[in-house]
Design a protein around this motif. Structure first.
Motif, PDB file in Angstrom:
ATOM      1  N   UNK A   1     -42.633 -10.285   7.164  1.00 22.86           N
ATOM      2  CA  UNK A   1     -42.042  -9.949   8.468  1.00 22.86           C
ATOM      3  C   UNK A   1     -41.139  -8.719   8.351  1.00 22.86           C
ATOM      4  N   UNK A   2     -40.344  -8.658   7.286  1.00 20.40           N
ATOM      5  CA  UNK A   2     -39.438  -7.517   7.082  1.00 20.40           C
ATOM      6  C   UNK A   2     -40.250  -6.238   6.854  1.00 20.40           C
ATOM      7  N   UNK A   3     -41.305  -6.319   6.041  1.00 22.97           N
ATOM      8  CA  UNK A   3     -42.151  -5.163   5.766  1.00 22.97           C
ATOM      9  C   UNK A   3     -42.799  -4.670   7.067  1.00 22.97           C
ATOM     10  N   UNK A   4     -43.378  -5.615   7.828  1.00 23.43           N
ATOM     11  CA  UNK A   4     -44.036  -5.242   9.085  1.00 23.43           C
ATOM     12  C   UNK A   4     -43.054  -4.592  10.054  1.00 23.43           C
ATOM     13  N   UNK A   5     -41.815  -5.110  10.122  1.00 21.51           N
ATOM     14  CA  UNK A   5     -40.810  -4.535  11.020  1.00 21.51           C
ATOM     15  C   UNK A   5     -40.472  -3.106  10.603  1.00 21.51           C
ATOM     16  N   UNK A   6     -40.294  -2.882   9.301  1.00 21.66           N
ATOM     17  CA  UNK A   6     -39.993  -1.519   8.821  1.00 21.66           C
ATOM     18  C   UNK A   6     -41.165  -0.582   9.124  1.00 21.66           C
ATOM     19  N   UNK A   7     -42.387  -1.062   8.917  1.00 16.69           N
ATOM     20  CA  UNK A   7     -43.562  -0.236   9.186  1.00 16.69           C
ATOM     21  C   UNK A   7     -43.638   0.148  10.663  1.00 16.69           C
ATOM     22  N   UNK A   8     -43.372  -0.816  11.565  1.00 14.15           N
ATOM     23  CA  UNK A   8     -43.410  -0.534  12.997  1.00 14.15           C
ATOM     24  C   UNK A   8     -42.382   0.525  13.361  1.00 14.15           C
ATOM     25  N   UNK A   9     -41.154   0.390  12.805  1.00 15.02           N
ATOM     26  CA  UNK A   9     -40.087   1.347  13.101  1.00 15.02           C
ATOM     27  C   UNK A   9     -40.465   2.751  12.646  1.00 15.02           C
ATOM     28  N   UNK A  10     -41.235   2.867  11.559  1.00 17.51           N
ATOM     29  CA  UNK A  10     -41.623   4.183  11.038  1.00 17.51           C
ATOM     30  C   UNK A  10     -42.960   4.645  11.618  1.00 17.51           C
ATOM     31  N   UNK A  11     -43.548   3.841  12.530  1.00 17.21           N
ATOM     32  CA  UNK A  11     -44.819   4.220  13.126  1.00 17.21           C
ATOM     33  C   UNK A  11     -46.007   3.963  12.208  1.00 17.21           C
ATOM     34  N   UNK A  12     -45.830   3.160  11.170  1.00 18.36           N
ATOM     35  CA  UNK A  12     -46.904   2.872  10.213  1.00 18.36           C
ATOM     36  C   UNK A  12     -47.680   1.621  10.585  1.00 18.36           C
ATOM     37  N   UNK A  13     -48.566   1.209   9.688  1.00 13.39           N
ATOM     38  CA  UNK A  13     -49.389   0.024   9.899  1.00 13.39           C
ATOM     39  C   UNK A  13     -48.687  -1.220   9.372  1.00 13.39           C
TER      40      UNK A  13
END
Length: 197
Positions: A156-168
Motif C-alpha cells: 500500500x505504501x509503495x503504491x501510494x508513493x508511485x501514484x504521487x510520482x505519477x508511476x505505476x
C-alpha cells in the motif's frame, strides 16, 4: 501502448502547494479539538488536558466497542461519539496522570483497534478527518506486524508513493510485465492496440 509522461516541474510545484495547504488546514482543524491523538496501525492514544484539581472520581468515562465519552461530571464532554471502526473494550484503558505542563493533569486513553491493518481518519465520526493516505508508519511498527500484514502495508505504501510520482502501482506493473512476457513469447501476434486496464 502509450507511456505516461512524468509530471512537469510546474505540476509538481502545484501539487506541493496543494499538499502544504491541505496539511495546514488539517493541522488547524486538529488543533481546535479539545484533545490530542496519535495512532499506530494497531491502536489509538488520546490525551485530554484537565485542571490539576480534577480527580478520577470527577470524571465520566465510557468506552464501548463502538463509542467513547469523556467528560467531567456535569460538564460538556471533551469527546463524545462513535468510533469510525470498532475497538476491543477489554484491551482499552484510561488513566488520569499529572503532567509538568499546565493545566497540570491529563486524561490518557488507550484504544485497541479490532482491525490491525486500518488507519483511522478521526477518533470519533463527528470530528474532522485527517488524510490517512499520507500516513507513513514507523519502521519499528512495521517490523512488529506478521508477514502477511506487513507485506500488505508495504505494498500500500509503495503504491501510494508511485501514484504521487505519477508511476505505476505494483498491480499495474505486474500486468505490464505479464503482457511484455506474453508479447515476447508470441511475436506473431499484433499488440499495437493492447491496453492495460
Amino acid at each position: 501502448m502509450a507511456d505516461e509522461q512524468p509530471p512537469s516541474p510546474a505540476e509538481l510545484a502545484r501539487r506541493d502547494e496543494e499538499e502544504s495547504a491541505r496539511k495546514a488546514r488539517e493541522a488547524a482543524e486538529q488543533a481546535q479539538l479539545p484533545y490530542k491523538w496519535t495512532q499506530t496501525i494497531r491502536d489509538v492514544e488520546v490525551t485530554i488536558p484537565v485542571a490539576a484539581n480534577i480527580r478520577g472520581r470527577d470524571l465520566d468515562v465510557v468506552l464501548t466497542k463502538t463509542k467513547i465519552r469523556v467528560a467531567i461530571k456535569g460538564q460538556e464532554a471533551f469527546i463524545d461519539g462513535e468510533f469510525p471502526h470498532p475497538v476491543i473494550p477489554d484491551e482499552c484503558s484510561w488513566t488520569l496522570e499529572s503532567t509538568s505542563k499546565p493545566p497540570g493533569k491529563e486524561i490518557s486513553i488507550h484504544l485497541d483497534k479490532v482491525n490491525k491493518v486500518e488507519w483511522w481518519a478521526h477518533v470519533v465520526t463527528s470530528a474532522p478527518k485527517i488524510d490517512v493516505t499520507k500516513i507513513t508508519p514507523e519502521n519499528s511498527s512495521l517490523s512488529e506486524l506478521d508477514g502477511e500484514t506487513r507485506a500488505m502495508v508495504e505494498k500500500m505504501m509503495y503504491d501510494q508513493r508511485q501514484k504521487e510520482m505519477g508511476g505505476l502501482t505494483s498491480d499495474e506493473q505486474k500486468k505490464r510485465d505479464i503482457l511484455k512476457k506474453f508479447q515476447e513469447e508470441h511475436p506473431e501476434m499484433d499488440f499495437s492496440n493492447a491496453q492495460i486496464g
